[in-house]
Scaffold this motif. Sequence first.
Motif, mmCIF file in Angstrom:
data_model
loop_
_atom_site.group_PDB
_atom_site.id
_atom_site.type_symbol
_atom_site.label_atom_id
_atom_site.label_comp_id
_atom_site.label_asym_id
_atom_site.label_seq_id
_atom_site.Cartn_x
_atom_site.Cartn_y
_atom_site.Cartn_z
ATOM 1 N N ALA A 180 -10.694 1.134 4.713
ATOM 2 C CA ALA A 180 -9.699 1.751 3.819
ATOM 3 C C ALA A 180 -8.812 0.665 3.251
ATOM 4 C CB ALA A 180 -8.865 2.780 4.581
ATOM 5 N N ALA B 165 -2.196 2.152 1.633
ATOM 6 C CA ALA B 165 -1.487 2.812 0.526
ATOM 7 C C ALA B 165 -0.459 1.895 -0.101
ATOM 8 C CB ALA B 165 -0.822 4.092 1.036
ATOM 9 N N GLU B 166 0.135 1.029 0.724
ATOM 10 C CA GLU B 166 1.175 0.107 0.227
ATOM 11 C C GLU B 166 0.616 -0.868 -0.806
ATOM 12 O OE1 GLU B 166 2.257 1.527 4.304
ATOM 13 O OE2 GLU B 166 0.456 0.725 3.325
ATOM 14 N N PHE C 129 -1.008 -0.319 -3.395
ATOM 15 C CA PHE C 129 -0.881 0.196 -4.764
ATOM 16 C C PHE C 129 0.538 0.073 -5.308
ATOM 17 C CE2 PHE C 129 -4.364 2.580 -2.656
ATOM 18 C CZ PHE C 129 -5.399 1.974 -3.346
ATOM 19 N N GLU D 136 -13.088 5.889 0.936
ATOM 20 C CA GLU D 136 -12.414 6.594 -0.154
ATOM 21 C C GLU D 136 -11.523 5.636 -0.938
ATOM 22 O OE1 GLU D 136 -9.549 9.526 0.865
ATOM 23 O OE2 GLU D 136 -8.676 8.359 2.494
ATOM 24 N N LEU D 137 -11.281 6.016 -2.177
ATOM 25 C CA LEU D 137 -10.330 5.313 -3.029
ATOM 26 C C LEU D 137 -9.184 6.275 -3.294
ATOM 27 C CD1 LEU D 137 -9.458 2.931 -4.833
ATOM 28 C CD2 LEU D 137 -10.803 3.959 -6.681
ATOM 29 N N SER D 138 -7.991 5.858 -2.920
ATOM 30 C CA SER D 138 -6.832 6.745 -3.046
ATOM 31 C C SER D 138 -6.485 7.009 -4.508
ATOM 32 C CB SER D 138 -5.628 6.114 -2.348
ATOM 33 O OG SER D 138 -4.450 6.815 -2.651
ATOM 34 N N PRO D 139 -6.076 8.224 -4.836
ATOM 35 C CA PRO D 139 -5.584 8.525 -6.196
ATOM 36 C C PRO D 139 -4.389 7.662 -6.582
ATOM 37 C CG PRO D 139 -5.979 10.555 -4.961
ATOM 38 C CD PRO D 139 -6.108 9.439 -3.984
ATOM 39 N N ALA D 140 -3.743 7.043 -5.558
ATOM 40 C CA ALA D 140 -2.600 6.174 -5.835
ATOM 41 C C ALA D 140 -2.985 4.938 -6.634
ATOM 42 C CB ALA D 140 -1.929 5.746 -4.519
ATOM 43 N N VAL D 141 -4.295 4.727 -6.824
ATOM 44 C CA VAL D 141 -4.746 3.589 -7.636
ATOM 45 C C VAL D 141 -4.147 3.669 -9.039
ATOM 46 C CG1 VAL D 141 -6.836 4.726 -8.477
ATOM 47 C CG2 VAL D 141 -6.779 2.235 -8.289
ATOM 48 N N PRO E 293 -11.738 9.084 -7.595
ATOM 49 C CA PRO E 293 -10.635 9.950 -8.039
ATOM 50 C C PRO E 293 -10.468 9.926 -9.554
ATOM 51 C CG PRO E 293 -9.774 7.925 -7.086
ATOM 52 C CD PRO E 293 -11.256 7.927 -6.809
ATOM 53 N N GLU F 28 -7.850 10.165 -11.099
ATOM 54 C CA GLU F 28 -6.630 9.412 -11.439
ATOM 55 C C GLU F 28 -6.934 7.986 -11.871
ATOM 56 O OE1 GLU F 28 -5.378 12.875 -9.031
ATOM 57 O OE2 GLU F 28 -7.009 11.396 -8.906
#
Length: 581
Positions: free
Chosen positions: A171, A174-175, A177, A194-199, A219, A221
């Motif tokens: 993973a 999150a930080e 991004f 997974e690739l976070s939508p926070a990208v 995502p 996003e």
Amino acid sequence: MAAAAAVAEAPEPWPEVDLVEREQRRELLLTGPALEERVRAAGGRLPPRVFSLPLLHSLEVCGCASLREPGPGLARGLPRLRSLVLRGNALGPALSPELGPLPALRVLDLSGNALEELPPGRGLGPAEPPALPQLQSLNLSANRLRALPAELARCAPRLQTLNVARNRLRALPAELFALQLLSELAAADNELQELSPAVAALPALKTLDLANNQLSEIPGELADCPKLKEINFKGNKLKDKRLEKMVNGCQPKSILEYLRVGGRGKGRGKTDGSEKEESRKKKRERKQKKESGEGEEEEVEEVNKLLIRILHVSENPTSVTVKVNPLVKDVRPYIVCAVVKGMNLRPGNALKRFLSMQTKLHEDMCEKRTAATIASHDLKLIKGPLVYGAQAPQELKIVPLGRKEIKAKDLVRQLQLEAEEQRKQKKRQNVSGLHRYLHLLDGKENYPCLVDADNVVISFPPITNSEKTKIKTTTSDLFLEVTSATSLQICKDIMDTLILKMAELNKFTLENKEEQSLSDTEADGVSGPFNLQSNQNAEKDASSPLIVEQVRVVDMEGSLKVLYPSKTDLDITASHITIIR
């Protein structure tokens, strides 16, 4: 006895450090077989003297399997350090002590080590205040990292390029991004699920490479990244099979548009019915434009696209074959080759642009030839079949570019002497030209080489090509080779990029009229003045498709090892280029 003890305890000599100290140089390069023994004697770390050079701007220590940690005092002793390259050593499983703070550091390369984690106190440095406030480029590729430190974004808030490919990451934190300046993120060949939508929170992101991971979804996003131009999701088993097919064959723009409208089974964008209606509407508009004459401009644009046509082995009775001798397996085992026909290097600075492009690829994508090396030859001067193998330094003979015939052993020695003279004259530890790549041969009993049917060495990677097959302005048909000690896929990726760049150069040459530039030496084989007719022919050639002929790489028994380009190669997505297969 006392005298003997004193001799035994005498510190290992470090002539490179002595030289930097004496001449107050700002660059220090440590590499080569002798380094192993000295680092081992120092307890697997660098000697404290290295960290007593306060004027040092650049420190590079490469290819030392004995180096397990940099050693204490680095941050305190090198406050002006801007570039720290510790590539291809044995650092790990963490950094002890931690690297920072290094307030002036801009480039940090820790690739090719044995790092498994970078926890607080044994990582890059503290987050508050930032340990690496000016860091722009961080390379952690080819390690064993299972996670990135959550405090990375606070530790290096100005990071622009991050390479964490070929690790074991599951993973991305999150930080990460929160990095507002991050423009390139390479995390291929990991275990990302997974690739976070926070990208979408990365406003500067231009390039994203997440190939060969374990992603099942992308995502939507991602389409909100305003500057994103290049994406790579190949090698992931996506649930959306249409999207999986797109990432293997479509332009990034098309993929992002698909994500933007929600893709299949998503509720973000238009429904299937509205998509069909939109498609019908566009067809009607195109028909109206054509009837009114407005569509002519679009047709001209399509005609002006640069074409690349792939000529298959079955269509080409004179195709080139490269045999691989098993001796090269332990030296530089990977090779990919291709033939490109239709290059126009005659006008103005076309040849210079081609050579500059190749040099830039060596610096960037080839990682200063440590990942791979490119060689380009005039096809008409090559006699096949070719053999890729290895020879002893005292037996390998070559006519290097711009030099007379010489044995590889003597060439390397000659280049070493030239490098030392460069250092003396420039009062710098680093050198330029071919001299920068000599350390890549350290410890090799045999040297890799490509030999033609007349048993003439035409290439000695990663050092030089032969003068015999040198590219000139009159060259239109080229034989290309990419070799690597690391990976076959790297060779293919670099060859893809090289051919794409060649196509773009041909397009540029066609669109920007320049005077023909032929010196006497470059015009060998061209008789008479360069007249208007030949100029017109050159323009005609430039507008024709660039032909890429498949080249087979086989073992000595003739069994196929590599065919390039295959169906999955040359997956070029540039809007101005069309591939004809």
